[in-house]
Design a protein around this motif. Structure first.
Motif, mmCIF file in Angstrom:
data_model
loop_
_atom_site.group_PDB
_atom_site.id
_atom_site.type_symbol
_atom_site.label_atom_id
_atom_site.label_comp_id
_atom_site.label_asym_id
_atom_site.label_seq_id
_atom_site.Cartn_x
_atom_site.Cartn_y
_atom_site.Cartn_z
ATOM 1 N N SER A 29 7.409 -4.657 0.057
ATOM 2 C CA SER A 29 6.991 -3.449 0.758
ATOM 3 C C SER A 29 6.050 -2.643 -0.120
ATOM 4 O O SER A 29 6.032 -2.786 -1.326
ATOM 5 N N GLY A 30 5.298 -1.781 0.516
ATOM 6 C CA GLY A 30 4.377 -0.920 -0.225
ATOM 7 C C GLY A 30 3.464 -0.203 0.740
ATOM 8 O O GLY A 30 3.300 -0.603 1.896
ATOM 9 N N ARG A 31 2.866 0.874 0.272
ATOM 10 C CA ARG A 31 1.940 1.629 1.105
ATOM 11 C C ARG A 31 0.599 1.720 0.411
ATOM 12 O O ARG A 31 0.481 1.475 -0.793
ATOM 13 N N MET A 32 -0.405 2.099 1.159
ATOM 14 C CA MET A 32 -1.741 2.253 0.603
ATOM 15 C C MET A 32 -1.705 3.321 -0.488
ATOM 16 O O MET A 32 -1.095 4.380 -0.310
ATOM 17 N N SER A 33 -2.340 3.043 -1.608
ATOM 18 C CA SER A 33 -2.251 3.956 -2.744
ATOM 19 C C SER A 33 -3.473 4.856 -2.886
ATOM 20 O O SER A 33 -3.358 6.081 -2.823
ATOM 21 N N ASP A 34 -4.637 4.301 -3.075
ATOM 22 C CA ASP A 34 -5.818 5.113 -3.362
ATOM 23 C C ASP A 34 -6.981 4.682 -2.471
ATOM 24 O O ASP A 34 -7.582 3.630 -2.701
ATOM 25 N N PRO A 35 -7.323 5.492 -1.453
ATOM 26 C CA PRO A 35 -8.392 5.124 -0.521
ATOM 27 C C PRO A 35 -9.788 5.556 -0.969
ATOM 28 O O PRO A 35 -10.750 5.403 -0.225
ATOM 29 N N ARG A 36 -9.906 6.097 -2.182
ATOM 30 C CA ARG A 36 -11.193 6.681 -2.582
ATOM 31 C C ARG A 36 -12.315 5.655 -2.671
ATOM 32 O O ARG A 36 -13.469 5.946 -2.329
ATOM 33 N N ALA B 222 -7.528 1.332 5.781
ATOM 34 C CA ALA B 222 -8.241 2.466 5.196
ATOM 35 C C ALA B 222 -9.116 3.158 6.227
ATOM 36 O O ALA B 222 -9.247 4.383 6.239
ATOM 37 N N SER B 223 -9.711 2.362 7.122
ATOM 38 C CA SER B 223 -10.575 2.915 8.161
ATOM 39 C C SER B 223 -9.794 3.844 9.077
ATOM 40 O O SER B 223 -10.227 4.964 9.380
ATOM 41 N N VAL B 224 -8.626 3.401 9.516
ATOM 42 C CA VAL B 224 -7.799 4.243 10.390
ATOM 43 C C VAL B 224 -7.274 5.452 9.629
ATOM 44 O O VAL B 224 -7.236 6.573 10.152
ATOM 45 N N VAL C 14 3.179 3.225 7.805
ATOM 46 C CA VAL C 14 2.100 3.072 8.790
ATOM 47 C C VAL C 14 0.858 2.511 8.114
ATOM 48 O O VAL C 14 0.216 1.595 8.626
ATOM 49 N N PHE C 15 0.549 3.056 6.940
ATOM 50 C CA PHE C 15 -0.632 2.598 6.199
ATOM 51 C C PHE C 15 -0.156 1.738 5.034
ATOM 52 O O PHE C 15 -0.016 2.201 3.902
ATOM 53 N N ALA C 16 0.112 0.476 5.347
ATOM 54 C CA ALA C 16 0.648 -0.458 4.355
ATOM 55 C C ALA C 16 -0.420 -0.833 3.340
ATOM 56 O O ALA C 16 -1.625 -0.754 3.607
ATOM 57 N N SER C 17 0.025 -1.248 2.168
ATOM 58 C CA SER C 17 -0.917 -1.619 1.112
ATOM 59 C C SER C 17 -1.649 -2.904 1.457
ATOM 60 O O SER C 17 -1.166 -3.733 2.243
ATOM 61 N N LYS D 101 -17.446 3.703 -0.159
ATOM 62 C CA LYS D 101 -18.274 2.719 0.551
ATOM 63 C C LYS D 101 -18.806 3.307 1.855
ATOM 64 O O LYS D 101 -19.984 3.127 2.205
ATOM 65 N N ALA D 102 -17.940 4.015 2.574
ATOM 66 C CA ALA D 102 -18.361 4.616 3.841
ATOM 67 C C ALA D 102 -19.410 5.697 3.610
ATOM 68 O O ALA D 102 -20.384 5.802 4.371
#
Length: 471
Positions: A369-376, A266-268, A330-333, A381-382
């Motif tokens: 397999s899977g990718r990042m879904s919701d980075p909100r 998530a940071s990247v 690239v942004f895996a879950s 937090k940031a």
């Protein structure tokens, strides 16, 4: 009148015995009781009753029916009715045409009144493209389909099935029943689940009503203003355009807050959004096959076009190279990463127990397999750590545009990197090659890193990012 005719008082017996003489095309037998009634016979044996008279000096002949279907008495009554019309100066043929036309119109009106939104919706999706466009935008078309879907499909995330789309209840309504009251009742019901979804569905449905109003055969069936009823509009949520973006002075705090996240992916990802101006789903859908480390390019799935290719800048390349390759994304879950770490530790344990050296290198690929879904949640937090309020994920895209201007990059180059339509560029549109874009995107990246207080060695091999200082 044919010369092969004779007048007699027709009887059932005479009708039965009457035939067409050999060598003749037809023969007539006139009735003396109803002078305008005649019986016509052909060589095939077919016998037909007909009416014949004169109107305004012209002969009027009208077929009544076959002798097998009409009795003699019934044929005489019909001939008498037609004679009365002729005597009044009316042409029975024109009256019959008018009657048939009225009947057809009534039938067409009944059919039209029974026409539902659902009957026309597929045609709208197929041909209802906006003005001055060749076709729907793919994403908007998918939204239209999703908004009108019946639901009941297994959810992609979580358990249970999907609920019907907000527009779906309207598909069963007849066009003539789409009124202000009907739309208000529908909107109020959908707003209980989500005010913003209901408002967006209303805007989409108003587009359908406008499309119907452009079609002559539907124009009289729809109320194009039904969706603009004051009772509906006054209850719509605010649709003000968001303007949230990072101020220059906030970049350092935001960057530090993002860099400190426990979730490295998530940071990247969040920093990649700020450094490229990509849309949220565009970056989340990035695959390793789309990253060209050799020629320093990124191929991104574009909202407007199929794809767009942008330069892979030095710091961005090093950021991506630090991510583990656990699957095609690239942004895996987080779930996929957790399984990868678990499997890596298990192999290390098994190797140790067997007296072997654990395999080194990248984390191995896992079957799931899977990718990042919701980075909100990670972004929240940031923001909390940085003391920044109200900045959305999309606000990072606006931030890229503003910071790009501050860095001195041309507006056209910024817009091309972001995937804006050509008409949206501030300068005259001149599409640039990837290499022509590279210095401008590198210039923007350097400006953002300077504001964040980050220094790095651009010559370091990707995957060995070395942060010198972070303020």
């Amino acid at each position: 009148m044919s010369k092969d005719t004779s007048r007699v008082r027709l009887t059932a017996g005479r009708v039965e015995a009457f035939t067409c003489p050999a060598g003749k095309a037809q023969a007539f037998l006139w009735d003396t009781e109803a002078p305008s009634l005649l019986l016509r016979a052909t060589p095939t044996g077919r016998k037909t009753y007909a009416f014949e008279s004169r109107l305004n000096g012209a002969t009027v002949r009208i077929s009544i029916g076959t002798a097998s279907d009409w009795s003699l008495d019934t044929a005489r009554k019909r001939a008498a009715e037609l004679k009365q019309l002729i005597d009044r100066g009316e042409d029975p043929r024109e009256l019959e045409k008018a009657k048939a036309s009225h009947k057809a119109a009534a039938k067409a009106a009944a059919t039209a009144h029974a026409l539902t939104v659902g009957d026309l919706w597929p045609d709208y999706l197929e041909t209802g493209k906006p003005k001055r466009r060749d076709a729907w935008k793919p994403r908007y078309l998918e939204d239209l389909k999703r908004m009108s879907a019946p639901g009941g499909e297994p959810k992609k995330r979580g358990k249970g099935t999907t609920r019907p789309g907000p527009i779906y209840p309207l598909l069963a309504l007849a066009l003539v029943d789409i009124s202000e009251d009907a739309l208000k009742e529908w909107h109020d019901n959908e707003a209980r689940a989500s005010k913003h979804q209901a408002a967006r569905a209303l805007m989409m449905f108003r587009g359908f009503l406008r499309w119907c109003a452009t079609k002559p055969k539907y124009r009289g069936l729809v109320d194009n203003e039904a969706g603009r009823a004051p009772a509906i509009l006054e209850n719509l949520p605010s649709m003000k355009r968001r303007t949230d973006a990072l101020e220059a002075a906030q970049v350092a705090g935001w960057w530090a807050g993002v860099e400190q996240l426990n979730n490295r992916t998530a940071s990247v990802y969040l920093r990649a959004l700020l450094l490229t101006g990509a849309r949220r789903e565009e970056m989340a859908g990035l695959k390793w096959a789309d990253v060209d480390f050799q020629w320093r390019k990124l191929t991104i799935a574009d909202k407007v076009e199929a794809t767009r290719t942008i330069p892979l800048t030095p710091y961005m390349a090093q950021l991506l190279a630090t991510l583990p390759r656990v699957n095609e994304w690239v942004f895996a879950s987080t779930k996929t990463l957790s399984m990868a770490v678990y499997n890596a530790k298990r192999r290390e344990r098994d190797a140790t127990q067997a007296g072997r050296t654990a395999p080194a290198g990248e984390v191995s690929t896992v079957s799931e397999s899977g990718r990042m879904s919701d980075p909100r949640s990670q972004h929240a937090k940031a923001l909390l750590s940085a003391g920044i309020e109200g900045l959305t994920i999309h606000g990072l895209r606006r931030s890229f545009s503003l910071l790009g201007e501050a860095a001195g990059a041309p507006a056209g180059a910024i817009a091309q990197v972001m995937g804006h339509k050509p008409s949206a560029t501030a300068e005259g549109y001149r599409p640039r090659s990837v290499d022509a874009l590279r210095p401008f995107l590198t210039q923007i990246e350097a400006h953002v890193l300077a504001l964040a207080g980050v220094q790095f060695d651009a010559q370091v091999e990707p995957g060995k990012l070395r942060v010198i200082s972070a303020q």
